[in-house]
Design a protein around this motif. Structure first.
Motif, short mmCIF file in Angstrom:
data_model
loop_
_atom_site.label_atom_id
_atom_site.label_comp_id
_atom_site.label_asym_id
_atom_site.label_seq_id
_atom_site.Cartn_x
_atom_site.Cartn_y
_atom_site.Cartn_z
N ILE A 166 -47.44 16.12 40.49
CA ILE A 166 -46.31 15.20 40.31
C ILE A 166 -46.63 13.90 41.06
CG2 ILE A 166 -43.83 14.95 40.35
CD1 ILE A 166 -44.81 17.47 38.88
N GLY A 167 -46.74 12.80 40.32
CA GLY A 167 -47.22 11.55 40.89
C GLY A 167 -46.20 10.82 41.75
N THR A 168 -46.70 9.81 42.45
CA THR A 168 -45.90 9.04 43.39
C THR A 168 -44.64 8.46 42.73
OG1 THR A 168 -47.87 8.41 44.64
CG2 THR A 168 -45.91 7.03 44.91
N GLY A 169 -43.51 8.69 43.38
CA GLY A 169 -42.25 8.11 42.93
C GLY A 169 -41.65 8.74 41.69
N ALA A 170 -42.22 9.83 41.21
CA ALA A 170 -41.67 10.49 40.02
C ALA A 170 -40.32 11.11 40.33
CB ALA A 170 -42.62 11.56 39.50
N VAL A 171 -39.45 11.11 39.32
CA VAL A 171 -38.12 11.72 39.44
C VAL A 171 -37.99 12.80 38.37
CG1 VAL A 171 -35.64 11.35 39.33
CG2 VAL A 171 -37.12 9.58 40.30
N ILE A 172 -37.61 13.99 38.78
CA ILE A 172 -37.43 15.11 37.86
C ILE A 172 -35.95 15.40 37.76
CG2 ILE A 172 -38.06 17.47 37.29
CD1 ILE A 172 -40.47 17.14 39.17
N LYS A 173 -35.40 15.23 36.56
CA LYS A 173 -33.97 15.42 36.33
C LYS A 173 -33.55 16.86 36.62
CE LYS A 173 -30.54 15.33 32.59
NZ LYS A 173 -30.35 15.16 31.13
N GLN A 174 -32.33 17.01 37.06
CA GLN A 174 -31.79 18.34 37.34
C GLN A 174 -31.62 19.15 36.07
OE1 GLN A 174 -28.68 18.46 40.21
NE2 GLN A 174 -27.67 20.23 39.28
N GLY A 175 -32.01 20.43 36.14
CA GLY A 175 -31.72 21.37 35.07
C GLY A 175 -30.39 22.05 35.31
N THR A 176 -30.19 23.18 34.65
CA THR A 176 -28.97 23.96 34.85
C THR A 176 -29.36 25.39 35.18
OG1 THR A 176 -28.78 24.66 32.53
CG2 THR A 176 -27.78 22.53 33.14
N PRO A 177 -28.44 26.18 35.74
CA PRO A 177 -28.79 27.58 36.03
C PRO A 177 -29.22 28.34 34.79
CG PRO A 177 -26.79 26.94 37.19
CD PRO A 177 -27.12 25.81 36.27
#
Length: 230
Positions: A166-177
């Protein structure tokens, strides 16, 4: 000398990790810390001796431990297997400014750099690297040999499989349960990418929102259709 601690990797990330190791084992003398590098032409880095792995094994110290500070996850895995064969203990290192809250399972050989943050109900596998200012939010599952570059934002209910980068400054959106966001095995998320949906194993994604980086090996209609429909 009874104890000898080696940082595997004598430049780049290794030089960043050595002060963390030195701080965590502050009661040891400087000569009890070395870099390990099988290809270095130098014998010293940042005032610490550089040894080959074989010279490290031959050292008279009776208690030898290593932290693997190699960015390439495949090389990290091959070194880890070599250490297991030679019964060398793998260390886990956490900066004083890193934070781990409740119910976090963290595998061996991890490195948590300055101002990293792990919240709650998190399971992380072996040899995880989290560079400065990265965080992992609640209910995430991260596999073995996963690498976070600086300032990665991994929000809740995300599953990241083995060897992902996962590269610098990447944002991974929240999933759900019920439907965690999944980043597949060996996937690469580019610098500054914003991941809003699942990333297939082996894929390279870039941009905001993240889209596949089209290379020769990825230029098939089936792959693109599968990704866009997910």
């Amino acid at each position: 000398m009874k104890q000898l601690i080696g940082v595997y990797g004598a430049s780049g990330f290794g030089e960043e990790v050595m002060p963390l190791v030195r701080s965590q084992y502050s009661k040891l003398d400087n000569q009890q810390f070395v870099f390990i590098d099988d290809y270095s032409q130098s014998t010293e880095s940042c005032f610490y001796q550089i040894l080959s792995y074989q010279k490290f094994l031959a050292h008279p110290a009776t208690d030898k431990q290593i932290i693997i500070a190699i960015a390439d996850s495949k090389i990290r895995e091959s070194i880890a297997k070599k250490l297991a064969q030679d019964n060398i203990t793998n260390l886990s290192i956490s900066a004083d400014s890193s934070t781990i809250l409740g119910n976090v399972e963290l595998g061996e050989g991890s490195i948590l750099c300055g101002n990293t943050y792990l919240t709650s109900r998190i399971k992380i596998g072996k040899f995880f690297h989290a560079n400065i200012y990265s965080y992992v939010a609640h209910d995430c599952v991260i596999g073995d040999y996963v690498t976070f570059a600086p300032r990665v934002s991994c929000n809740g209910n995300v599953h990241i499989h083995d060897h992902a980068y996962i590269g610098t400054g990447a944002v991974i959106k929240q999933g759900t349960p019920n439907k965690p966001l999944v980043i597949g095995k060996g996937a690469i998320v580019g610098m500054g990418a914003v991941v809003t949906k699942d990333v297939p194993a082996g894929a390279v994604v870039i941009g905001n929102p993240a889209r596949p980086l089209v290379r020769q090996e990825y230029q098939t209609n089936n792959y693109l259709n599968e990704y866009q429909a997910s």
